[in-house]
Design an enzyme around this catalytic site. Structure first.
Site, PDB file in Angstrom:
ATOM      1  N   GLN A  31       3.065  -7.161  -6.495  1.00 53.38           N
ATOM      2  CA  GLN A  31       1.897  -6.976  -6.164  1.00 53.38           C
ATOM      3  C   GLN A  31       1.187  -5.477  -7.639  1.00 53.38           C
ATOM      4  O   GLN A  31       1.301  -4.516  -7.050  1.00 53.38           O
ATOM      5  CB  GLN A  31       0.210  -6.235  -5.053  1.00 53.38           C
ATOM      6  CG  GLN A  31      -1.457  -6.069  -5.766  1.00 53.38           C
ATOM      7  CD  GLN A  31      -1.915  -5.527  -3.405  1.00 53.38           C
ATOM      8  OE1 GLN A  31      -0.962  -4.835  -2.706  1.00 53.38           O
ATOM      9  NE2 GLN A  31      -3.388  -5.396  -4.448  1.00 53.38           N
TER      10      GLN A  31
ATOM     11  N   ASP B 227       2.741  -2.862   9.125  1.00 48.24           N
ATOM     12  CA  ASP B 227       2.708  -1.316   9.972  1.00 48.24           C
ATOM     13  C   ASP B 227       3.031  -1.660  10.982  1.00 48.24           C
ATOM     14  O   ASP B 227       2.182  -0.422  11.692  1.00 48.24           O
ATOM     15  CB  ASP B 227       1.352  -0.406   8.957  1.00 48.24           C
ATOM     16  CG  ASP B 227       0.020  -1.158   8.963  1.00 48.24           C
ATOM     17  OD1 ASP B 227      -0.177  -1.624   9.333  1.00 48.24           O
ATOM     18  OD2 ASP B 227      -0.653  -0.222   8.310  1.00 48.24           O
TER      19      ASP B 227
ATOM     20  N   GLY C 136      -6.220  -3.968  -2.822  1.00 49.67           N
ATOM     21  CA  GLY C 136      -7.157  -4.427  -1.130  1.00 49.67           C
ATOM     22  C   GLY C 136      -6.168  -5.353  -0.921  1.00 49.67           C
ATOM     23  O   GLY C 136      -5.026  -5.793  -2.136  1.00 49.67           O
TER      24      GLY C 136
ATOM     25  N   LYS D 247       5.840   3.988   3.576  1.00 48.53           N
ATOM     26  CA  LYS D 247       5.735   4.614   5.171  1.00 48.53           C
ATOM     27  C   LYS D 247       6.161   2.789   5.774  1.00 48.53           C
ATOM     28  O   LYS D 247       6.923   2.819   6.079  1.00 48.53           O
ATOM     29  CB  LYS D 247       3.708   3.402   5.305  1.00 48.53           C
ATOM     30  CG  LYS D 247       3.614   3.485   6.485  1.00 48.53           C
ATOM     31  CD  LYS D 247       2.123   3.376   6.942  1.00 48.53           C
ATOM     32  CE  LYS D 247       1.370   2.381   6.457  1.00 48.53           C
ATOM     33  NZ  LYS D 247      -0.165   2.447   6.456  1.00 48.53           N
TER      34      LYS D 247
ATOM     35  N   GLY E 130       0.540  -1.335   0.143  1.00 46.44           N
ATOM     36  CA  GLY E 130      -0.151   0.046   0.084  1.00 46.44           C
ATOM     37  C   GLY E 130       0.870   1.315   0.056  1.00 46.44           C
ATOM     38  O   GLY E 130       2.295   1.459  -0.176  1.00 46.44           O
TER      39      GLY E 130
ATOM     40  N   ALA F 293      46.248  20.448  26.094  1.00 43.66           N
ATOM     41  CA  ALA F 293      44.946  21.234  25.769  1.00 43.66           C
ATOM     42  C   ALA F 293      45.769  21.543  24.347  1.00 43.66           C
ATOM     43  O   ALA F 293      45.890  22.421  24.259  1.00 43.66           O
ATOM     44  CB  ALA F 293      44.459  22.405  26.581  1.00 43.66           C
TER      45      ALA F 293
ATOM     46  N   TYR G  45      41.988  18.012  18.602  1.00 40.83           N
ATOM     47  CA  TYR G  45      41.256  17.070  17.762  1.00 40.83           C
ATOM     48  C   TYR G  45      42.403  16.554  17.440  1.00 40.83           C
ATOM     49  O   TYR G  45      43.147  17.062  16.459  1.00 40.83           O
ATOM     50  CB  TYR G  45      41.159  18.485  16.374  1.00 40.83           C
ATOM     51  CG  TYR G  45      40.211  17.234  15.165  1.00 40.83           C
ATOM     52  CD1 TYR G  45      39.713  16.280  15.062  1.00 40.83           C
ATOM     53  CD2 TYR G  45      41.705  16.873  14.108  1.00 40.83           C
ATOM     54  CE1 TYR G  45      39.178  15.420  14.117  1.00 40.83           C
ATOM     55  CE2 TYR G  45      41.409  16.344  13.632  1.00 40.83           C
ATOM     56  CZ  TYR G  45      40.349  15.339  13.260  1.00 40.83           C
ATOM     57  OH  TYR G  45      40.026  14.927  12.255  1.00 40.83           O
TER      58      TYR G  45
ATOM     59  N   ASN H  25     -10.707  -5.256  13.812  1.00 37.96           N
ATOM     60  CA  ASN H  25      -9.809  -6.138  13.060  1.00 37.96           C
ATOM     61  C   ASN H  25      -8.362  -6.293  13.173  1.00 37.96           C
ATOM     62  O   ASN H  25      -8.192  -4.802  12.426  1.00 37.96           O
ATOM     63  CB  ASN H  25     -10.151  -6.631  11.384  1.00 37.96           C
ATOM     64  CG  ASN H  25      -9.503  -7.731  10.650  1.00 37.96           C
ATOM     65  OD1 ASN H  25      -8.555  -7.734  11.887  1.00 37.96           O
ATOM     66  ND2 ASN H  25      -9.366  -7.385   9.826  1.00 37.96           N
TER      67      ASN H  25
ATOM     68  N   ARG I 154      -1.416   8.606   4.690  1.00 34.61           N
ATOM     69  CA  ARG I 154      -1.265   9.790   5.406  1.00 34.61           C
ATOM     70  C   ARG I 154      -0.147   9.755   6.093  1.00 34.61           C
ATOM     71  O   ARG I 154       0.128  10.955   7.119  1.00 34.61           O
ATOM     72  CB  ARG I 154      -2.185   8.992   6.565  1.00 34.61           C
ATOM     73  CG  ARG I 154      -3.741   9.173   5.882  1.00 34.61           C
ATOM     74  CD  ARG I 154      -4.489   8.391   6.781  1.00 34.61           C
ATOM     75  NE  ARG I 154      -4.135   7.080   6.199  1.00 34.61           N
ATOM     76  CZ  ARG I 154      -5.057   5.229   6.395  1.00 34.61           C
ATOM     77  NH1 ARG I 154      -5.497   5.810   7.726  1.00 34.61           N
ATOM     78  NH2 ARG I 154      -5.268   4.916   6.564  1.00 34.61           N
TER      79      ARG I 154
HETATM   80  C1  UD1 Z   1      -7.710  -3.167   6.849  1.00 36.97           C
HETATM   81  C2  UD1 Z   1      -8.317  -4.659   7.096  1.00 36.97           C
HETATM   82  C3  UD1 Z   1      -9.096  -3.630   8.360  1.00 36.97           C
HETATM   83  C4  UD1 Z   1      -8.337  -3.566   9.619  1.00 36.97           C
HETATM   84  C5  UD1 Z   1      -7.208  -2.816   9.269  1.00 36.97           C
HETATM   85  C6  UD1 Z   1      -6.149  -2.909  10.002  1.00 36.97           C
HETATM   86  C7  UD1 Z   1      -9.123  -4.597   4.728  1.00 36.97           C
HETATM   87  C8  UD1 Z   1     -10.024  -5.003   4.184  1.00 36.97           C
HETATM   88  N1  UD1 Z   1      -9.462  -4.064   6.095  1.00 36.97           N
HETATM   89  O1  UD1 Z   1      -7.636  -2.187   7.337  1.00 36.97           O
HETATM   90  O2  UD1 Z   1     -10.021  -4.993   8.710  1.00 36.97           O
HETATM   91  O3  UD1 Z   1      -9.246  -3.090  10.710  1.00 36.97           O
HETATM   92  O4  UD1 Z   1      -6.372  -3.769   8.523  1.00 36.97           O
HETATM   93  O5  UD1 Z   1      -4.892  -2.181  10.416  1.00 36.97           O
HETATM   94  O6  UD1 Z   1      -8.200  -5.235   4.104  1.00 36.97           O
HETATM   95  N2  UD1 Z   1      -1.864  -3.395   1.346  1.00 36.97           N
HETATM   96  C9  UD1 Z   1      -1.755  -4.102   0.296  1.00 36.97           C
HETATM   97  N3  UD1 Z   1      -1.936  -3.557  -0.628  1.00 36.97           N
HETATM   98  C10 UD1 Z   1      -3.470  -3.054  -1.480  1.00 36.97           C
HETATM   99  C11 UD1 Z   1      -4.454  -3.044  -0.089  1.00 36.97           C
HETATM  100  C12 UD1 Z   1      -3.368  -2.317   0.899  1.00 36.97           C
HETATM  101  O7  UD1 Z   1      -0.617  -4.523  -0.050  1.00 36.97           O
HETATM  102  O8  UD1 Z   1      -3.516  -3.204  -2.604  1.00 36.97           O
HETATM  103  C13 UD1 Z   1      -1.183  -3.589   2.436  1.00 36.97           C
HETATM  104  C14 UD1 Z   1      -0.917  -2.097   2.853  1.00 36.97           C
HETATM  105  O9  UD1 Z   1       0.252  -2.044   2.610  1.00 36.97           O
HETATM  106  C15 UD1 Z   1      -0.938  -2.088   4.588  1.00 36.97           C
HETATM  107  C16 UD1 Z   1      -2.105  -3.663   4.947  1.00 36.97           C
HETATM  108  O10 UD1 Z   1      -2.370  -3.860   3.016  1.00 36.97           O
HETATM  109  O11 UD1 Z   1      -0.177  -3.527   5.024  1.00 36.97           O
HETATM  110  C17 UD1 Z   1      -3.741  -3.275   5.348  1.00 36.97           C
HETATM  111  O12 UD1 Z   1      -3.403  -1.829   4.222  1.00 36.97           O
HETATM  112  P1  UD1 Z   1      -4.941  -0.250   4.723  1.00 36.97           P
HETATM  113  O13 UD1 Z   1      -4.400   0.447   3.417  1.00 36.97           O
HETATM  114  O14 UD1 Z   1      -3.443  -0.116   5.757  1.00 36.97           O
HETATM  115  O15 UD1 Z   1      -5.721  -1.008   5.279  1.00 36.97           O
HETATM  116  P2  UD1 Z   1      -6.792  -0.781   6.321  1.00 36.97           P
HETATM  117  O16 UD1 Z   1      -7.600   0.494   5.524  1.00 36.97           O
HETATM  118  O17 UD1 Z   1      -6.110  -0.227   7.800  1.00 36.97           O
HETATM  119 CA    CA Z   2      -3.808   0.049   8.232  1.00 29.71          CA
END
Ligand code: UD1
Ligand code: CA
Length: 485
Positions: A80, A114, A85, A27, A15, A392, A378, A182, A19
């Site tokens: 990916q 993270d 997602g 990140k 991802g 010194a 030095y 979760n 933020r």
């Molecule tokens: C996700 C969960 C949520 C949970 C939360 C916990 C899903 C749909 N939701 O939400 O239920 O409460 O984590 O922190 O899973 N990532 C990828 N590829 C992508 C998207 C994300 O590798 O296409 C990775 C990101 O780098 C990150 C992790 O997946 O490390 C979670 O992604 P993030 O976008 O932070 O999910 P949340 O919205 O926090």
């Molecule tokens: Ca997250």
């Protein structure tokens, strides 16, 4: 690798982490306590000794891949292509595992890149519960004070079993009131995960494939869905911005400092003392306030470090004292004293009971046992023999503009104050140099090296050249007084 070690641990890290507002780093590469966010997760995962560890990369993936290759060789990077997602991210990992020839029989742990506070022990507890209960999937959950943004855990009103996860953006008001969230960490039966990922849709608020949907899919097809509630919700904190980054650093540091105290280190002010994960120590070391210990810094038995020290990859010997000092890759032997206000810069060894004092900078040098460099000096590319004393304000002129040259000072030599040692130059064992000398030729053992213009006094100069000044008056008073006497 034990019999119940997982088939694989998958870390989702593709991802963007928008933020964080970071141009320089994705990140998951931001550091906390001496490791990247991703590094903390990978280290926790390694404690489970999985057959394969996969990190899903995407956003700024060249940087992430390079970091993995350098710091975590043996970790498989799965790409990916589109970050659409967590479900599709997990699928990328399984594809890479298949290409790699890793069989999916057994447990596959999926986690995110993270969550730096997640421990190996928490992952192990999740894997164990998953195996004992014979679940298709087991999710790590937590009760949190503010569930905003997280996926909510839906449970069966009667038995309390987990039925589904609903994302914040897809949840109705009643679901948003749920405070069990979760964590984004799961244990799956590998083959069931693969099967469920094949059935994901994108009919949701974000139009993405949600990994979280696999729970309802598996439950509907008759598999057990379990949950482990984390003992402390802070252990699963996900870092999305720099405010959370600072919070994670504070929490992780508190853990590391507490561990040190429990092992016999006195930490006078835990709030202003910062430990990296690789710092080691012996009992009775004392850390005074405002001190940062980075990298593989080691504190010897009974040493005292601080206040105001920043030590990186530095070894402090037993009983040594280091105060108000910045040191990088230094070795400070037992009983030595460094500071206040010293800077040891790269490759310095301070011998046993030696002293490096105030406003002293030393680079790439050895200071022999019992030798002293007490004030305002030095030294670069120098070797100071045991028991030698450096007056010194002594400086090594170690750079000729092109090359770095060595200065060698023998055992028990005495360098006078305000010397300039023009390297390459050697001062022999037991030799002396006169104060204010520029030493550009070798001084043999036992000799005195002197190099300074003879002094001449011009009598009456102030009366002639600065008449009417307070100096002239003071001189006249002194001379008159002398005349009267
Ligand atoms: C996700 C969960 C949520 C949970 C939360 C916990 C899903 C749909 N939701 O939400 O239920 O409460 O984590 O922190 O899973 N990532 C990828 N590829 C992508 C998207 C994300 O590798 O296409 C990775 C990101 O780098 C990150 C992790 O997946 O490390 C979670 O992604 P993030 O976008 O932070 O999910 P949340 O919205 O926090
Ligand atoms: Ca997250």
């Amino acid at each position: 690798m034990s019999a119940n070690s997982p088939a694989a641990v998958v870390v989702l890290a593709a991802g963007e982490g928008s933020r964080m507002k970071s141009k320089a780093l994705p990140k998951v590469l931001h550091p906390v306590c001496g490791r990247s966010l991703l590094g903390h997760v990978v280290s926790a995962a390694q404690e489970l000794a999985p057959r394969r560890l996969v990190v899903v990369v995407g956003h700024q993936r060249a940087l992430v891949e390079e970091h993995l290759a350098q710091s975590y060789p043996g970790v498989l990077a799965a790409v990916q292509r589109d970050q659409n997602g967590t479900g599709s991210a997990a699928r990328s990992a399984l594809d890479a595992l298949a290409a790699d020839g890793t069989a999916l029989d057994g447990t596959v742990i999926v986690t995110t890149g993270d969550t730096p506070l997640l421990t190996g022990a928490t992952l192990r507890a999740l894997a164990e519960r998953h195996a004992v209960e014979g679940n298709g999937v087991t999710v790590l959950t937590a009760e949190v004070p503010d569930p905003t943004g997280y996926g909510r855990i839906l449970r069966d009103a009667v038995g309390g079993a987990v039925t589904a996860i609903v994302e914040h953006k897809d949840a109705d008001d009643a679901q948003r009131a749920i405070t069990e969230i979760n964590s984004g960490v799961y244990a799956f039966e590998g083959k069931l995960l693969a099967e469920a990922l094949g059935r994901l849709g994108t009919d949701n608020a974000q139009g993405e494939e949600y990994l979280t949907d696999t729970l309802a899919i598996l439950r509907t097809s008759g598999h057990r869905v379990g949950a482990v509630v984390a003992e402390d919700f802070r252990d699963i904190l996900g870092i999305n911005d720099r405010v959370q980054l600072a919070e994670a650093r504070r929490l992780l540091n508190a853990r590391l400092v507490e561990r040190a105290m429990r092992e016999g280190v006195t930490v006078v002010d835990p709030a202003t003392t910062w430990f990296d994960v690789e710092v080691t120590y012996r009992p009775d070391a004392v850390v005074l306030p405002n001190t940062q210990l980075h990298g593989a810094t080691h504190l010897g038995e009974g040493c005292e470090v601080g206040p105001n020290c920043t030590l990186t990859d530095t070894v402090v010997g037993a009983g040594a004292h280091v105060s108000n000092t910045t040191a990088d890759r230094a070795e400070i032997a037992e009983g030595a004293t460094v500071g206040p206000y010293a800077y040891l810069r790269g490759g310095v060894r301070v011998g046993a009971k030696a002293k490096v004092g105030t406003f002293v900078e030393i680079k790439k040098s050895q200071i022999g046992a019992g030798a002293k460099v007490p004030h305002l000096s030095y030294l670069g590319d120098a070797e100071v023999g045991e028991g030698a004393n450096i007056g010194a304000a002594t400086v090594t002129a170690n750079w000729d503009g092109v090359n770095k040259n060595r200065t060698v000072i023998g055992a028990h030599a005495r360098i006078g104050v305000d010397n300039m040692l023009v390297a390459p130059v050697t001062v022999g064992d037991g030799a002396y140099t006169a104060g204010g000398s520029v030493i550009s030729q070798d001084v043999p053992a036992g000799a005195l090296g002197v190099s300074r213009a003879p002094q001449r006094n011009i009598e009456g100069w102030v009366a002639r050249k600065r008449p009417g000044t307070v100096s002239a008056q003071a001189a006249a008073d002194a001379l008159g007084g002398a005349a009267e006497a």
